[in-house]
Design a protein around this motif. Structure first.
Motif, PDB file in Angstrom:
ATOM      1  N   GLN A 153       0.811  -1.219   0.000  1.00 52.46           N
ATOM      2  CA  GLN A 153       0.000   0.000   0.000  1.00 52.46           C
ATOM      3  C   GLN A 153       0.842   1.265   0.000  1.00 52.46           C
ATOM      4  O   GLN A 153       0.302   2.366   0.087  1.00 52.46           O
ATOM      5  CB  GLN A 153      -0.916  -0.002   1.224  1.00 52.46           C
ATOM      6  N   SER A 154       2.158   1.126  -0.099  1.00 50.78           N
ATOM      7  CA  SER A 154       3.020   2.304  -0.115  1.00 50.78           C
ATOM      8  C   SER A 154       4.340   1.947  -0.779  1.00 50.78           C
ATOM      9  O   SER A 154       4.690   0.770  -0.916  1.00 50.78           O
ATOM     10  CB  SER A 154       3.283   2.804   1.312  1.00 50.78           C
ATOM     11  N   TYR A 155       5.070   2.973  -1.178  1.00 52.74           N
ATOM     12  CA  TYR A 155       6.407   2.744  -1.732  1.00 52.74           C
ATOM     13  C   TYR A 155       7.290   2.017  -0.711  1.00 52.74           C
ATOM     14  O   TYR A 155       8.094   1.163  -1.076  1.00 52.74           O
ATOM     15  CB  TYR A 155       7.060   4.074  -2.115  1.00 52.74           C
ATOM     16  N   ARG A 156       7.142   2.376   0.552  1.00 54.23           N
ATOM     17  CA  ARG A 156       7.977   1.759   1.578  1.00 54.23           C
ATOM     18  C   ARG A 156       7.757   0.251   1.621  1.00 54.23           C
ATOM     19  O   ARG A 156       8.717  -0.527   1.675  1.00 54.23           O
ATOM     20  CB  ARG A 156       7.684   2.365   2.952  1.00 54.23           C
ATOM     21  N   GLU A 157       6.493  -0.173   1.587  1.00 47.76           N
ATOM     22  CA  GLU A 157       6.201  -1.600   1.649  1.00 47.76           C
ATOM     23  C   GLU A 157       6.713  -2.328   0.414  1.00 47.76           C
ATOM     24  O   GLU A 157       7.210  -3.456   0.490  1.00 47.76           O
ATOM     25  CB  GLU A 157       4.694  -1.805   1.826  1.00 47.76           C
ATOM     26  N   VAL A 158       6.600  -1.675  -0.745  1.00 48.00           N
ATOM     27  CA  VAL A 158       7.119  -2.278  -1.979  1.00 48.00           C
ATOM     28  C   VAL A 158       8.629  -2.459  -1.885  1.00 48.00           C
ATOM     29  O   VAL A 158       9.170  -3.541  -2.170  1.00 48.00           O
ATOM     30  CB  VAL A 158       6.760  -1.406  -3.198  1.00 48.00           C
ATOM     31  N   GLU A 159       9.340  -1.414  -1.465  1.00 49.55           N
ATOM     32  CA  GLU A 159      10.803  -1.475  -1.468  1.00 49.55           C
ATOM     33  C   GLU A 159      11.352  -2.361  -0.342  1.00 49.55           C
ATOM     34  O   GLU A 159      12.421  -2.953  -0.486  1.00 49.55           O
ATOM     35  CB  GLU A 159      11.381  -0.070  -1.377  1.00 49.55           C
ATOM     36  N   ARG A 160      10.642  -2.463   0.755  1.00 55.85           N
ATOM     37  CA  ARG A 160      11.089  -3.375   1.812  1.00 55.85           C
ATOM     38  C   ARG A 160      11.011  -4.818   1.330  1.00 55.85           C
ATOM     39  O   ARG A 160      11.931  -5.613   1.552  1.00 55.85           O
ATOM     40  CB  ARG A 160      10.242  -3.179   3.072  1.00 55.85           C
ATOM     41  N   LEU A 161       9.917  -5.177   0.663  1.00 57.14           N
ATOM     42  CA  LEU A 161       9.798  -6.532   0.132  1.00 57.14           C
ATOM     43  C   LEU A 161      10.837  -6.762  -0.975  1.00 57.14           C
ATOM     44  O   LEU A 161      11.452  -7.832  -1.058  1.00 57.14           O
ATOM     45  CB  LEU A 161       8.386  -6.773  -0.407  1.00 57.14           C
ATOM     46  N   TYR A 162      11.032  -5.750  -1.791  1.00 56.40           N
ATOM     47  CA  TYR A 162      12.033  -5.845  -2.861  1.00 56.40           C
ATOM     48  C   TYR A 162      13.421  -6.135  -2.286  1.00 56.40           C
ATOM     49  O   TYR A 162      14.147  -7.010  -2.783  1.00 56.40           O
ATOM     50  CB  TYR A 162      12.036  -4.536  -3.653  1.00 56.40           C
ATOM     51  N   SER A 163      13.789  -5.429  -1.233  1.00 56.08           N
ATOM     52  CA  SER A 163      15.093  -5.638  -0.607  1.00 56.08           C
ATOM     53  C   SER A 163      15.231  -7.062  -0.070  1.00 56.08           C
ATOM     54  O   SER A 163      16.255  -7.734  -0.285  1.00 56.08           O
ATOM     55  CB  SER A 163      15.287  -4.628   0.531  1.00 56.08           C
ATOM     56  N   LYS A 164      14.195  -7.567   0.600  1.00 59.48           N
ATOM     57  CA  LYS A 164      14.255  -8.929   1.140  1.00 59.48           C
ATOM     58  C   LYS A 164      14.363  -9.959   0.025  1.00 59.48           C
ATOM     59  O   LYS A 164      15.137 -10.927   0.129  1.00 59.48           O
ATOM     60  CB  LYS A 164      13.001  -9.201   1.981  1.00 59.48           C
ATOM     61  N   GLU A 165      13.604  -9.761  -1.035  1.00 63.48           N
ATOM     62  CA  GLU A 165      13.629 -10.723  -2.137  1.00 63.48           C
ATOM     63  C   GLU A 165      14.953 -10.693  -2.889  1.00 63.48           C
ATOM     64  O   GLU A 165      15.401 -11.707  -3.424  1.00 63.48           O
ATOM     65  CB  GLU A 165      12.467 -10.441  -3.103  1.00 63.48           C
ATOM     66  N   LEU A 166      15.572  -9.536  -2.961  1.00 66.30           N
ATOM     67  CA  LEU A 166      16.854  -9.424  -3.654  1.00 66.30           C
ATOM     68  C   LEU A 166      17.972 -10.079  -2.841  1.00 66.30           C
ATOM     69  O   LEU A 166      18.862 -10.733  -3.395  1.00 66.30           O
ATOM     70  CB  LEU A 166      17.182  -7.956  -3.897  1.00 66.30           C
ATOM     71  N   LEU A 167      17.909  -9.929  -1.519  1.00 71.93           N
ATOM     72  CA  LEU A 167      18.985 -10.448  -0.663  1.00 71.93           C
ATOM     73  C   LEU A 167      18.804 -11.912  -0.310  1.00 71.93           C
ATOM     74  O   LEU A 167      19.784 -12.663  -0.240  1.00 71.93           O
ATOM     75  CB  LEU A 167      19.069  -9.613   0.620  1.00 71.93           C
ATOM     76  N   GLU A 168      17.559 -12.336  -0.106  1.00 69.46           N
ATOM     77  CA  GLU A 168      17.350 -13.695   0.403  1.00 69.46           C
ATOM     78  C   GLU A 168      16.238 -14.455  -0.316  1.00 69.46           C
ATOM     79  O   GLU A 168      15.972 -15.604   0.032  1.00 69.46           O
ATOM     80  CB  GLU A 168      16.983 -13.642   1.895  1.00 69.46           C
ATOM     81  N   GLY A 169      15.596 -13.846  -1.296  1.00 64.76           N
ATOM     82  CA  GLY A 169      14.428 -14.479  -1.891  1.00 64.76           C
ATOM     83  C   GLY A 169      14.562 -14.779  -3.378  1.00 64.76           C
ATOM     84  O   GLY A 169      15.659 -14.959  -3.910  1.00 64.76           O
ATOM     85  N   GLY A 170      13.416 -14.783  -4.049  1.00 59.74           N
ATOM     86  CA  GLY A 170      13.343 -15.213  -5.438  1.00 59.74           C
ATOM     87  C   GLY A 170      14.103 -14.348  -6.418  1.00 59.74           C
ATOM     88  O   GLY A 170      14.652 -14.862  -7.408  1.00 59.74           O
ATOM     89  N   LEU A 171      14.134 -13.037  -6.203  1.00 60.55           N
ATOM     90  CA  LEU A 171      14.863 -12.163  -7.122  1.00 60.55           C
ATOM     91  C   LEU A 171      16.355 -12.471  -7.085  1.00 60.55           C
ATOM     92  O   LEU A 171      17.011 -12.573  -8.126  1.00 60.55           O
ATOM     93  CB  LEU A 171      14.619 -10.694  -6.770  1.00 60.55           C
ATOM     94  N   GLY A 172      16.899 -12.621  -5.882  1.00 64.44           N
ATOM     95  CA  GLY A 172      18.310 -12.966  -5.766  1.00 64.44           C
ATOM     96  C   GLY A 172      18.607 -14.324  -6.370  1.00 64.44           C
ATOM     97  O   GLY A 172      19.623 -14.516  -7.051  1.00 64.44           O
ATOM     98  N   THR A 173      17.700 -15.293  -6.150  1.00 67.79           N
ATOM     99  CA  THR A 173      17.888 -16.627  -6.707  1.00 67.79           C
ATOM    100  C   THR A 173      17.903 -16.599  -8.222  1.00 67.79           C
ATOM    101  O   THR A 173      18.687 -17.317  -8.864  1.00 67.79           O
ATOM    102  CB  THR A 173      16.771 -17.565  -6.210  1.00 67.79           C
TER     103      THR A 173
END
Length: 733
Positions: free
Chosen positions: A279-299
């Protein structure tokens, strides 16, 4: 879009959720089911654009929606390891899919029975050819050499279709994965060769950057989804997964993943599994950071690099080398320098670069490369660098990743909004083709005096009556300045500052070559002298760097320009326009002012010679009689028409011996265009004052035409000359 209720078979999503590819899917489906004979199609697309899903959707549609074409889909997979293993799997998959289709049992494909079971499952009328293929699956191997086995097995669907009396439609996807296979190129080359001579239709799918010899009758390049389609996809995908996402976050997510459905869906799957609202840029970018470091995007990126460099130590060295290139402005580097830094053999390095290029990690060209322009890839390399060098804890890296992403987010969205509101300068300039247009459409001073404040319909009506005209150049090429000079990318969006190169006339001579620099600039009020001076200096600097000593500048500001700014542009031989003028100009070029009176057109073609110009004169007399032209005007036009025809006949060396005339008549004027193929006026010797005989008479004839008509334009066209004559008229009482 399909509305079938069957579950997807090979496709990863229901057809009703497959957004933005209806045209490509319909084209391929019609090609498969229509009786168009043999032929192949090469379908290619960038990484993550959904080309494989498009082909899987095609397979499912062929399986469920028709009965007379047997579909076969095979995807080359790096897990096969060798071309031989991939070929054996290809043969098995064809037998399995053919039996499932003939029995109409889609569940058979997922059950993956062994080859002995398949033979017992074949329909009675298919037993002979299926038994032969099953025997090949069980017994055939590289008897003489591996290439012979591959060639024989890949052609099996075509032999089977002949033996079984049916048509087959073969789809071989992910050919770029051959770079991961031992002897993978053999598989691809044999598949391409078979496609060239087979009587069965084939679609070969690959990444855009994968290089293969192509004998395809058609090539379809699947572009990334446009912004609207991708925004719709993001909204649909979020709703399907129950992700609470508002419009602002939806736009940001769509921009971040830029037409790559695979990454978008991985991101939204993470939001679902972690129960995160967006619901906000903050929520989008927090999830993005987690996915890049430890999730599907990084994989996703880890897998790409693992294919290129399977050894962890080598892979880490590659991360570090590429990280430092983006830290230095992402300048191009020599591939040999990278090879020496990694310390690998040329053959291993060559395969590595092939994979990194196909996966769009590197842009490679003639012995040099640079990291691809991908914000997510850059964030990934920065994160991996920090993790490997122990610069802070994972929490510190996550904090820096999310804060940097949040800093970019508003700029990214604002940039997109600006692009959406841009005039589209490149397309507008490419419309310039020697048209005569009212000068007030470019000159803000005239526009302000005569048109500003009028309604749209009033402005169009006034434009239609305007007498002061100018001729636009013929633009041969137009592109953003940043394409010519990358360092210019900071001041403005790419398509808001453009270079157009062309000619002032159709002589296509060095003397007529012309360069326009056009830019949209921002100003809440009329752009003042200071802002205009800044832009003029900036564009002059670009012109100097590119070697364009002679050029024109055209600036467009939302509310036009102050008098001081217009004086500055006039000194430069340039123009200042408001956004409204540019919009009216585009409208004018795409069909002219709707307020213009209706014109009636007549055409006649006469042969050159034997006084045939008199036929044209008699034709015009009939037109003049119909519209009650005044006798004096009729006589003047007749004389000018004869002179124009004589000019077209003499010295043109016309290859077809024809003169074309077009008469356009409205209530205010008659426009006559006389044209011929052959030598252009600009290609002939110039008429000298001391010239004698015919040359001197032709100069006199053109002068006579100008004296008789209200406006005369003589233009060289691609293959000949065109004379346009305008006579203002008033019907006789």
């Amino acid at each position: 879009m399909s509305t079938r209720t069957a579950k997807p078979l090979l496709a990863r999503k229901h057809p009703d959720k497959f957004v933005g590819r209806d045209a490509e899917l319909d084209r391929l489906y019609l090609r498969a089911v229509s009786d168009m004979g043999s032929g192949s199609i090469h379908l290619s697309g960038r990484a993550g654009t959904g080309t494989s899903e498009l082909l899987r959707q095609l397979y499912d549609r062929l399986f469920f929606e028709q009965r007379f074409v047997v579909p076969f889909y095979y995807s080359l997979n790096s897990r096969d390891a060798t071309a031989y293993t991939a070929t054996a799997n290809y043969l098995y998959q064809f037998v399995l899919q053919a039996i499932a289709f003939r029995r109409q049992e889609p569940g058979l494909i997922a059950s993956a029975p062994d080859i002995c079971e398949l033979e017992t499952l074949s329909p009675i009328n298919d037993v002979d050819w299926i038994s032969r293929l099953c025997k090949a699956c069980k017994n055939e191997g590289p008897l003489n050499d591996e290439r012979s086995f591959i060639r024989s097995s890949l052609s099996a669907p075509f032999r089977a279709s002949f033996a079984g009396g049916f048509r087959a439609f073969v789809i071989v996807d992910d050919l770029h994965q051959s770079v991961n296979l031992e002897n993978g190129r053999v598989f691809v080359d044999e598949m391409v060769n078979i496609a060239g001579r087979s009587g069965t239709q084939i679609v070969l799918g690959s990444r855009s950057r994968y290089s293969m010899k192509s004998i395809a009758e058609q090539r379809i390049d699947v572009e990334r989804l446009d912004r609207k389609s991708f925004v719709d996809l993001a909204a649909t995908a979020a709703a399907d997964r129950g992700v609470d996402m508002n419009e602002q976050s939806r736009d940001l997510v769509a921009l971040k993943f830029a037409g790559r459905p695979r990454l978008l869906e991985s991101f939204l799957e993470a939001a679902t599994s972690k129960r995160v609202a967006l619901q906000s840029y903050r929520e989008v970018e927090r999830l993005y950071s987690k996915e890049l470091l430890e999730g599907g995007l990084g994989t996703y990126f880890d897998d790409n690099f693992a294919r290129a460099a399977s050894e962890p130590i080598l892979r880490q060295k590659l991360y570090e080398a590429l990280y430092h290139t983006i830290g230095n402005g992402n300048e191009r580097f020599r591939l040999e320098t990278l090879r020496e830094r990694l310390g690998v053999r040329p053959d291993i390095f060559g395969r590595m670069i092939d994979i990194l290029s196909v996966d769009e990690v590197l842009d490679v060209n003639t012995g040099a490369a640079q990291v691809s322009d991908d914000e997510i890839l850059r964030d990934f390399l920065i994160a991996r660098h920090r993790a490997s060098t122990n610069i802070g804890s994972l929490a510190v890296t996550a904090a820096q990743t999310v804060t940097n992403a949040l800093k970019r987010a508003p700029k990214l969205v604002a940039s997109d909004y600006r692009r959406g509101a841009a005039l589209g300068m490149t397309e507008l300039l490419l419309d310039f083709d020697m048209q005569r247009v009212p000068r007030s459409l470019l000159d803000y001073r005239l526009f302000r005096e005569n048109l500003k404040g009028l309604s749209a319909s009033e402005a169009r009506s006034q434009i239609a009556k305007e007498g002061e005209q100018m001729t636009l150049p013929l633009v041969a090429h137009a592109a953003p300045i940043v394409d010519h000079l990358p360092e210019f990318g900071e001041p403005t969006e790419p398509d808001r500052a453009v270079i157009a190169v062309g000619f002032a006339d159709r002589s296509y001579s060095d003397e007529s070559e012309i360069v326009w620099f056009a830019a949209e600039i921002d100003s809440k009020l009329e752009a003042d002298y200071s802002l205009t001076r800044e832009w003029v200096d900036r564009l002059d600097t670009v012109a100097d760097k590119l070697g364009y000593s002679e050029h024109k500048i055209w600036l467009i500001a939302p509310e036009g320009f102050s008098d001081g700014a217009l004086d500055l542009l006039a000194e430069q031989g340039g123009f200042g326009s408001s956004r409204k003028q540019a919009q009216l100009l585009r409208e004018f070029l795409h069909g002219g002012s709707p307020a213009k009176s209706e014109a009636y057109e007549y055409e006649i073609v006469i042969p050159i010679g034997e006084e045939t110009e008199l036929i044209a004169v008699h034709a015009f007399e009939e037109i003049a009689r119909k519209y009650a032209f005044p006798p004096k005007a009729v006589n003047q036009i007749k004389t000018a028409l004869v002179e124009a025809c004589i000019n077209a006949a003499e010295h043109s060396l016309s290859p077809d011996g024809k003169i074309k005339q077009r008469f356009s008549v409205d209530e205010e004027k008659v426009v006559i265009i006389v044209s011929n193929r052959g030598m252009r006026l600009t290609d002939r010797m110039p008429i000298r004052p001391e010239a004698e005989g015919d040359d001197k008479r032709r100069g006199w004839g053109l002068g006579l035409i100008r004296s008789l008509m209200d406006e005369v334009r003589i233009e060289s066209v691609d293959d000949g000359t065109q004379i346009t004559m305008v006579k203002l008229i008033k019907p006789s009482a």
